[in-house]
Design a protein around this motif. Structure first.
Motif, mmCIF file in Angstrom:
data_model
loop_
_atom_site.group_PDB
_atom_site.id
_atom_site.type_symbol
_atom_site.label_atom_id
_atom_site.label_comp_id
_atom_site.label_asym_id
_atom_site.label_seq_id
_atom_site.Cartn_x
_atom_site.Cartn_y
_atom_site.Cartn_z
ATOM 1 N N ILE A 102 0.833 -1.216 0.000
ATOM 2 C CA ILE A 102 0.000 0.000 0.000
ATOM 3 C C ILE A 102 0.865 1.262 0.000
ATOM 4 N N PHE A 103 2.025 1.224 0.653
ATOM 5 C CA PHE A 103 2.874 2.418 0.718
ATOM 6 C C PHE A 103 3.465 2.754 -0.649
ATOM 7 N N ARG A 104 3.874 1.751 -1.386
ATOM 8 C CA ARG A 104 4.332 1.979 -2.762
ATOM 9 C C ARG A 104 3.184 2.473 -3.631
ATOM 10 N N PHE A 105 2.013 1.887 -3.405
ATOM 11 C CA PHE A 105 0.829 2.268 -4.171
ATOM 12 C C PHE A 105 0.486 3.736 -3.918
ATOM 13 N N ILE A 106 0.537 4.151 -2.674
ATOM 14 C CA ILE A 106 0.282 5.557 -2.328
ATOM 15 C C ILE A 106 1.318 6.453 -3.008
ATOM 16 N N GLY A 107 2.561 6.024 -3.030
ATOM 17 C CA GLY A 107 3.606 6.790 -3.710
ATOM 18 C C GLY A 107 3.328 6.946 -5.193
ATOM 19 N N SER A 108 2.912 5.858 -5.837
ATOM 20 C CA SER A 108 2.622 5.946 -7.276
ATOM 21 C C SER A 108 1.406 6.833 -7.530
ATOM 22 N N TYR A 109 0.411 6.760 -6.666
ATOM 23 C CA TYR A 109 -0.768 7.607 -6.860
ATOM 24 C C TYR A 109 -0.496 9.059 -6.493
ATOM 25 N N ILE A 111 2.280 10.537 -7.414
ATOM 26 C CA ILE A 111 2.820 11.001 -8.691
ATOM 27 C C ILE A 111 1.688 11.241 -9.683
ATOM 28 N N ILE A 112 0.753 10.308 -9.749
ATOM 29 C CA ILE A 112 -0.388 10.439 -10.662
ATOM 30 C C ILE A 112 -1.198 11.680 -10.304
ATOM 31 N N TYR A 113 -1.418 11.912 -9.007
ATOM 32 C CA TYR A 113 -2.165 13.094 -8.576
ATOM 33 C C TYR A 113 -1.479 14.372 -9.059
ATOM 34 N N LEU A 114 -0.174 14.472 -8.835
ATOM 35 C CA LEU A 114 0.549 15.690 -9.213
ATOM 36 C C LEU A 114 0.490 15.944 -10.717
ATOM 37 N N ILE A 115 0.722 14.924 -11.500
ATOM 38 C CA ILE A 115 0.682 15.081 -12.961
ATOM 39 C C ILE A 115 -0.738 15.410 -13.419
ATOM 40 N N ASN A 116 -1.715 14.764 -12.825
ATOM 41 C CA ASN A 116 -3.113 15.019 -13.154
ATOM 42 C C ASN A 116 -3.499 16.459 -12.803
ATOM 43 N N ALA A 117 -3.079 16.936 -11.637
ATOM 44 C CA ALA A 117 -3.398 18.308 -11.213
ATOM 45 C C ALA A 117 -2.771 19.326 -12.164
ATOM 46 N N VAL A 118 -1.523 19.098 -12.554
ATOM 47 C CA VAL A 118 -0.856 20.000 -13.504
ATOM 48 C C VAL A 118 -1.586 19.975 -14.851
ATOM 49 N N GLY A 119 -1.989 18.796 -15.278
ATOM 50 C CA GLY A 119 -2.720 18.669 -16.537
ATOM 51 C C GLY A 119 -4.054 19.387 -16.514
ATOM 52 N N ILE A 120 -4.815 19.206 -15.452
ATOM 53 C CA ILE A 120 -6.109 19.884 -15.345
ATOM 54 C C ILE A 120 -5.903 21.388 -15.288
ATOM 55 N N ASP A 121 -4.879 21.831 -14.560
ATOM 56 C CA ASP A 121 -4.569 23.257 -14.507
ATOM 57 C C ASP A 121 -4.268 23.793 -15.908
ATOM 58 N N ALA A 122 -3.484 23.065 -16.678
ATOM 59 C CA ALA A 122 -3.151 23.495 -18.048
ATOM 60 C C ALA A 122 -4.409 23.584 -18.904
#
Length: 157
Positions: A102-109, A111-122
């Protein structure tokens, strides 16, 4: 030489190999070639991903609808997604029941959150709504999730 399971039962039915030996040989060949096992895993990921995307985007859209900023909506949808997706992806796609991942999974998500947030902002900067930006990013984020999960979370499976 390795025993391929030649047996009287296999020979008596006209089969060159016994059924168990055939399964072992096929599974070994598929793993070595990177063939059907990866394909089946990716296919399972697609089907599970459709369900996870409906849940995740549904949460995101609901949080937007009740008035939260898209970054908060995305954050809460990601938290809900981590809780839901860890079990569905781990169990159904990668056949893992290891809760310590779960800790690795949280880490990967994260990263996904940050990229997704930047994308939505763009997308919002060019005039699209967060709803539309979120829809556009579903497939790229799903592909990223598969790569991160396969290489960093469930890489031993």
């Amino acid at each position: 030489m390795r025993d391929l399971g030649l047996s009287a039962a296999g020979a008596s039915t006209g089969h060159r190999f016994g059924e168990a030996a055939h399964r072992r040989l096929y599974a070994s060949t598929a793993r070595q070639a990177g063939g059907p096992l990866i394909s089946n895993q990716f296919t399972r990921f697609i089907f599970v991903g459709i369900i996870n995307s409906i849940v995740g985007y549904g949460c995101f859209a609901l949080f937007l609808y009740i008035g939260l900023h898209y970054t908060l909506s995305l954050f809460f949808a990601t938290v809900a997604g981590v809780l839901f997706n860890f079990k569905s992806i781990g169990t159904l796609v990668f056949k893992s029941h290891n809760n310590q991942l779960i800790f690795r999974f949280i880490g990967s998500y994260s990263i996904i959150y940050l990229i997704n947030a930047v994308g939505i902002d763009a997308f919002t900067r060019v005039g699209l709504t967060p709803y539309v930006g979120g829809v556009i990013l579903i497939l790229p984020m799903a592909a990223l999730a598969f790569i991160l999960n396969k290489r960093f979370v469930f890489n031993h499976v």
